[in-house]
Scaffold this active site. Structure first.
Site, PDB file in Angstrom:
ATOM      1  N   TYR A   1       4.078 -39.385 -20.183  1.00 26.87           N
ATOM      2  CA  TYR A   1       5.471 -39.872 -20.188  1.00 26.87           C
ATOM      3  C   TYR A   1       5.518 -41.238 -19.533  1.00 26.87           C
ATOM      4  O   TYR A   1       4.905 -41.444 -18.485  1.00 26.87           O
ATOM      5  CB  TYR A   1       6.383 -38.906 -19.423  1.00 26.87           C
ATOM      6  CG  TYR A   1       7.215 -38.063 -20.357  1.00 26.87           C
ATOM      7  CD1 TYR A   1       8.137 -38.668 -21.206  1.00 26.87           C
ATOM      8  CD2 TYR A   1       7.080 -36.687 -20.407  1.00 26.87           C
ATOM      9  CE1 TYR A   1       8.889 -37.926 -22.083  1.00 26.87           C
ATOM     10  CE2 TYR A   1       7.837 -35.934 -21.284  1.00 26.87           C
ATOM     11  CZ  TYR A   1       8.748 -36.557 -22.125  1.00 26.87           C
ATOM     12  OH  TYR A   1       9.487 -35.827 -22.986  1.00 26.87           O
TER      13      TYR A   1
ATOM     14  N   GLU B   1       8.717 -43.516 -19.436  1.00 27.73           N
ATOM     15  CA  GLU B   1      10.029 -44.163 -19.553  1.00 27.73           C
ATOM     16  C   GLU B   1      10.041 -45.482 -18.798  1.00 27.73           C
ATOM     17  O   GLU B   1       9.550 -45.546 -17.659  1.00 27.73           O
ATOM     18  CB  GLU B   1      11.143 -43.276 -18.963  1.00 27.73           C
ATOM     19  CG  GLU B   1      11.560 -42.149 -19.865  1.00 27.73           C
ATOM     20  CD  GLU B   1      10.897 -40.850 -19.497  1.00 27.73           C
ATOM     21  OE1 GLU B   1       9.783 -40.892 -18.918  1.00 27.73           O
ATOM     22  OE2 GLU B   1      11.485 -39.791 -19.782  1.00 27.73           O
TER      23      GLU B   1
ATOM     24  N   ARG C   1       2.617 -44.333 -37.645  1.00 30.01           N
ATOM     25  CA  ARG C   1       4.069 -44.228 -37.835  1.00 30.01           C
ATOM     26  C   ARG C   1       4.738 -44.723 -36.564  1.00 30.01           C
ATOM     27  O   ARG C   1       4.446 -44.247 -35.466  1.00 30.01           O
ATOM     28  CB  ARG C   1       4.468 -42.782 -38.096  1.00 30.01           C
ATOM     29  CG  ARG C   1       3.868 -42.216 -39.350  1.00 30.01           C
ATOM     30  CD  ARG C   1       4.596 -41.002 -39.796  1.00 30.01           C
ATOM     31  NE  ARG C   1       5.737 -41.373 -40.579  1.00 30.01           N
ATOM     32  CZ  ARG C   1       5.704 -41.579 -41.898  1.00 30.01           C
ATOM     33  NH1 ARG C   1       4.582 -41.449 -42.559  1.00 30.01           N
ATOM     34  NH2 ARG C   1       6.791 -41.895 -42.550  1.00 30.01           N
TER      35      ARG C   1
END
Ligand code: DSN
Length: 414
Positions: A55, A57, A236
């Site tokens: 993670y 952020e 992607r």
């Protein structure tokens, strides 16, 4: 073959079987969906890396969780490489894909209800360019330009007239099904005249722009959005490039406004793709994509098919099936039975419904990655002509499928 103890084949044979079957499908079919490609082994390795576990952020140097030494490095690599590749001031590499990238642009630059102008979906625009069923058509005062009925091309004087009438705050240019060059400079002049911001969505042609096979929207557009997986041949993902003056608003829109943790495995893979696209080899690839589309268009026209605008300047060919009296959906189904994979698509001024429109859209990004050149396009055009002529003849389609699979054997996939 013996698989290691913790391999997918041993842990989850059902999913492994799907993965293997998809590998075989991608190898044994001619993939002409204009938005698809084959990512390199290096891009896929980064996509499958342990960055998927992290993670992160925030942005490099300003994250909310610890443990970011290598996510920072890899995101900086992706941002710097994207800026270098496209000559942009600023890059945000965190959008999950093209639609979230466009959503972030609306959020960053507009207030709800502001007037926007984009290409209509039936003319080849994208849902996120203000179409009614999309957030962009619902939350903004969206207006559209289309194509000239005679030429089936963008008509810049008509776009100017519409812009003057509706006075948009933002103009979207770029398309998902337009086979001709987009004049970004002309769009910038129009935007300038009406005091609008210009956003260029280059998702389809990003690889051509990077490889110098289509004019770049930079420096004409305030913001450029893209996916990373079409002609650009990355994982992607989504990408936003912008002028420095918009950098803070764009970054804040992507995070914290609209997204949480970025998919760092995709960011790492995008960094790889940007590097791959910054090579002479990729320049040759982009040029060949365009040459192949032209050769495919010529071959299809020789089989008697009508092409929207009569041909192509980019990676994409739009076939109007009206003269054959077959719908796009039936045509796409018949082609798939012959191992040729396309999507049905609306054509300009289509009288049929979007779910079963009058056309099929073809693109040469993926077949060019397999090393196919103009002579292969000639053969593909012949396969397509034969399959459409035999659309209700399963025996002929099955025979063609074998021929197509044999043809594909000569062009290994990455
Ligand atoms: N799905 C993409 C395409 O095929 O063009 C657009 O989002």
């Amino acid at each position: 073959m013996t698989h290691p103890e913790h391999s997918l084949h041993r842990v989850d044979p059902e999913v492994a079987a799907c993965v293997d079957a998809e590998d075989r499908r991608q190898a044994s079919t001619i993939r002409l969906i204009a938005s698809e490609n084959y990512a390199s082994a290096a891009v896929r390795e980064a996509t499958a890396s342990r960055f998927t576990n992290k993670y992160s952020e925030g942005y490099p140097g300003r994250r909310y969780y610890q443990g970011q030494e290598f996510t920072d490095t890899v995101e900086n690599l992706a941002r710097d490489r994207a800026c270098q590749l496209f000559g942009a001031d600023h890059a945000n590499v965190q959008p999950y894909s093209g639609s979230p990238a466009n959503l972030a642009v609306y959020y960053a630059l507009l207030e709800l209800g502001d007037t926007v102008l984009g290409m209509g979906l039936p003319s080849g625009g994208h849902l996120t360019h203000g179409w009614g069923v999309n957030f962009s058509g619902r939350f903004y005062d969206a207006h559209h330009y289309g194509l000239n009925r005679e030429t089936e091309r963008l008509d810049y004087s008509e776009i100017r007239a519409i812009a003057k009438e509706v006075q948009p705050k933002l103009i979207f240019c770029g398309a998902s099904a337009y086979p001709r060059t987009i004049d970004f400079e002309a769009f910038a002049e129009i935007a300038d005249e009406v005091g609008a911001l210009l956003v260029a969505d280059i998702a389809h042609i990003a690889g051509l722009v990077a490889g110098g096979a289509h004019p770049s929207p930079i420096p004409h557009a305030d913001v450029v959005t893209s996916t990373t997986h079409k002609t650009l041949r990355g994982p992607r993902g989504g990408l936003i490039l912008c002028r420095e003056e918009h950098a803070r608003a764009i970054d804040r829109a992507v995070f914290p406004a609209l997204q949480g943790g970025p998919h760092m495995n995709a960011v790492a893979a995008a960094a790889v793709a940007f590097n791959e696209a910054n090579t002479l080899e990729f320049k040759d690839y982009a040029a060949q994509v365009v040459k192949n589309a032209a050769a495919l268009a010529t071959g299809l026209a020789q089989t008697g098919l009508r092409l929207v605008t009569g041909g192509t300047d980019n990676h994409l060919v739009l076939v109007d099936l009206t003269p054959l009296q077959i719908g796009g959906r039936d045509a796409a189904t018949a082609l798939e039975a012959a191992n040729i994979v396309v999507n049905s698509n609306s054509i300009p001024f289509d009288t049929r419904k979007p779910f079963d429109p009058s056309g099929v859209r073809l693109g040469t990004g993926a077949v060019t990655t397999r090393g196919m050149k103009e002579d292969a396009m000639k053969q593909i055009a012949a396969f397509i002509g034969d399959a459409l002529n035999a659309a209700d003849d399963p025996t002929t389609l099955a025979r063609l499928a074998d021929d197509v699979a044999a043809f594909c054997d000569d062009y290994p996939i990455p």
